[in-house]
Design a protein around this motif. Structure first.
Motif, PDB file in Angstrom:
ATOM      1  N   ASP A   1      52.400 -63.440 -23.615  1.00 41.17           N
ATOM      2  CA  ASP A   1      51.527 -62.561 -22.840  1.00 41.17           C
ATOM      3  C   ASP A   1      50.416 -63.334 -22.156  1.00 41.17           C
ATOM      4  O   ASP A   1      50.008 -63.009 -21.040  1.00 41.17           O
ATOM      5  CB  ASP A   1      50.923 -61.488 -23.751  1.00 41.17           C
TER       6      ASP A   1
ATOM      7  N   PRO B   1      52.660 -66.200 -19.102  1.00 40.61           N
ATOM      8  CA  PRO B   1      53.942 -65.570 -18.798  1.00 40.61           C
ATOM      9  C   PRO B   1      55.001 -66.527 -18.291  1.00 40.61           C
ATOM     10  O   PRO B   1      56.183 -66.202 -18.294  1.00 40.61           O
ATOM     11  CB  PRO B   1      53.574 -64.546 -17.711  1.00 40.61           C
TER      12      PRO B   1
ATOM     13  N   LYS C   1      58.217 -56.116 -21.093  1.00 36.36           N
ATOM     14  CA  LYS C   1      56.838 -56.509 -20.845  1.00 36.36           C
ATOM     15  C   LYS C   1      56.760 -57.942 -20.343  1.00 36.36           C
ATOM     16  O   LYS C   1      56.023 -58.250 -19.395  1.00 36.36           O
ATOM     17  CB  LYS C   1      56.022 -56.355 -22.131  1.00 36.36           C
TER      18      LYS C   1
ATOM     19  N   ARG D   1      55.397 -59.292 -16.617  1.00 36.96           N
ATOM     20  CA  ARG D   1      54.323 -60.286 -16.505  1.00 36.96           C
ATOM     21  C   ARG D   1      54.805 -61.540 -15.793  1.00 36.96           C
ATOM     22  O   ARG D   1      54.087 -62.129 -14.989  1.00 36.96           O
ATOM     23  CB  ARG D   1      53.782 -60.633 -17.896  1.00 36.96           C
TER      24      ARG D   1
ATOM     25  N   TYR E   1      53.497 -63.143 -12.304  1.00 42.47           N
ATOM     26  CA  TYR E   1      53.068 -64.539 -12.238  1.00 42.47           C
ATOM     27  C   TYR E   1      53.737 -65.255 -11.063  1.00 42.47           C
ATOM     28  O   TYR E   1      53.086 -65.977 -10.300  1.00 42.47           O
ATOM     29  CB  TYR E   1      53.405 -65.241 -13.555  1.00 42.47           C
TER      30      TYR E   1
END
Length: 367
Positions: free
Chosen positions: A177, A180, A259, A263, A267
């Protein structure tokens, strides 16, 4: 009084009839077991060439297959839901129970709503499986196989992967997280106890032939008098590493949670890199789970219509044909979307939207 009893009996029949289509979870579970067995067998056949490499044996291959089964189940869930619903409703039709329900006043839409419950349950279970179970097992399976085959220490820790080839050490950090993109750290050894250089790359991609490129590579070279640092943006070509080992450094969509996919795509977008594959993978997961309830409901007009008097074999053939059509359409859009420049969200959702439209149209025609 007779009228009251008749009305009460009819209401009871309809109420009980709502539960009848809910027998489809049993047949759906049975179909998924068969599909998982076939998928597991195919995975095992694919591992036969690797058996005997290093310490990789038959039990390790079986372990690989078991860790891949959640991902196989997630991919086959929409097709399994359709086949299971066709079989379950077909069993009711063969005993004339669906005819009794229709005679009692229950519409095809009412039967479809009852079957919808089964689809929603399997969709939620599949979503949890695809988000929390399949990705980490997929990632661990690849790391474990590399560790057993090539004796790479640290390959199965789940936190990072160490790969050694000659005087080069690579440390692969998985996406998190906070980071990423993850990253690939490269350590060049001048001797057994001396470090020549340290570098880091953000993106790994495969080039022509057996070459791999580490993009956005920055390296610090240790000289006797100073430390020289290269500028960002260059690429490092690696050609001597085993493809199976270096493949662990790839950011694989099937090894990432939803998730992490979101992310990572954000990025890449911030850094001006291609995001299409990861956006398609992200939205496809949701679209596939939304397709499960519609697959279940699609069985209703077929069983009440053209397949009402057919046997189990015919229903299976029709179900497999519909499932393969949906699957091939999805793959065609994913592969052709890049050529045609289609929007990633449209590519991911169009097969499910078409399935929903066809299902609702067929149910409305029968009402």
């Amino acid at each position: 009084m007779a009228t009251s009893l008749a009305a009460g009996g009819r209401a009871g029949l309809i109420h009980g009839g709502v539960g009848l289509p809910l027998r489809t979870p049993g047949t759906t579970g049975m179909v998924l077991e068969v599909l998982m067995s076939l998928g597991g067998f195919i995975e095992l056949v694919g591992q036969l060439d690797d058996i005997g490499v290093g310490g990789y044996g038959l039990l390790d291959a079986i372990g690989w297959v078991l860790m891949k089964l959640p991902a196989v189940l997630f991919q086959l869930l929409p097709i399994g839901a359709l086949l299971g619903s066709l079989l379950g409703l077909g069993m009711l039709a063969s005993r004339s129970e669906l005819i009794v329900l229709r005679a009692a006043g229950m519409s095809p839409a009412g039967i479809a709503r009852a079957v919808l419950v089964t689809g929603l349950v399997f969709a939620v279970m599949g979503g949890l499986l695809g988000e929390f179970v399949a990705p980490p097992l997929e990632r661990f399976a690849r790391q474990y196989r590399a560790m057993v085959k090539f004796g790479q220490s640290g390959a199965g820790t789940g936190e990072s992967t160490w790969i050694r080839e000659g005087n080069m050490l690579l440390n692969v950090q998985p996406p998190t997280d906070d980071d990423p993109a993850g990253g690939v750290y490269v350590f060049r050894l001048a001797s057994a106890d001396a470090l020549a250089a340290v570098g880091r790359a953000e993106v790994l991609r495969q080039a022509a032939g057996n070459q791999w490129l580490l993009d956005n590579y920055v390296e610090s070279v240790f000289t006797p008098n100073a430390v020289e640092t290269s500028s960002a943006g260059q690429s490092l070509a690696i050609s001597n590493l085993n493809p199976d080992l270096l493949g662990l450094t790839l950011v694989r969509t099937d090894s990432m949670t939803g998730k992490a996919l979101w992310r990572y795509s954000q990025y890449l977008k911030r850094n001006g890199l291609a995001t299409r594959d990861y956006e398609v993978a992200f939205w496809s997961r949701f679209a596939a789970m939304v397709a499960v309830p519609f697959m279940c409901m699609l069985a209703v007009p077929f069983v009440l219509g053209p397949l009402r008097g057919t046997g189990t074999g015919a229903r299976m053939v029709v179900g497999i044909g519909i499932g393969l059509t949906w699957f091939l359409l999805s793959r065609t859009l994913v592969d052709g979307g890049a050529v045609w420049g289609l929007n990633a969200v449209l590519v991911a959702w169009l097969p499910t939207l078409l399935l929903a439209a066809v299902t609702l149209w067929m149910l409305r025609r029968m009402s």
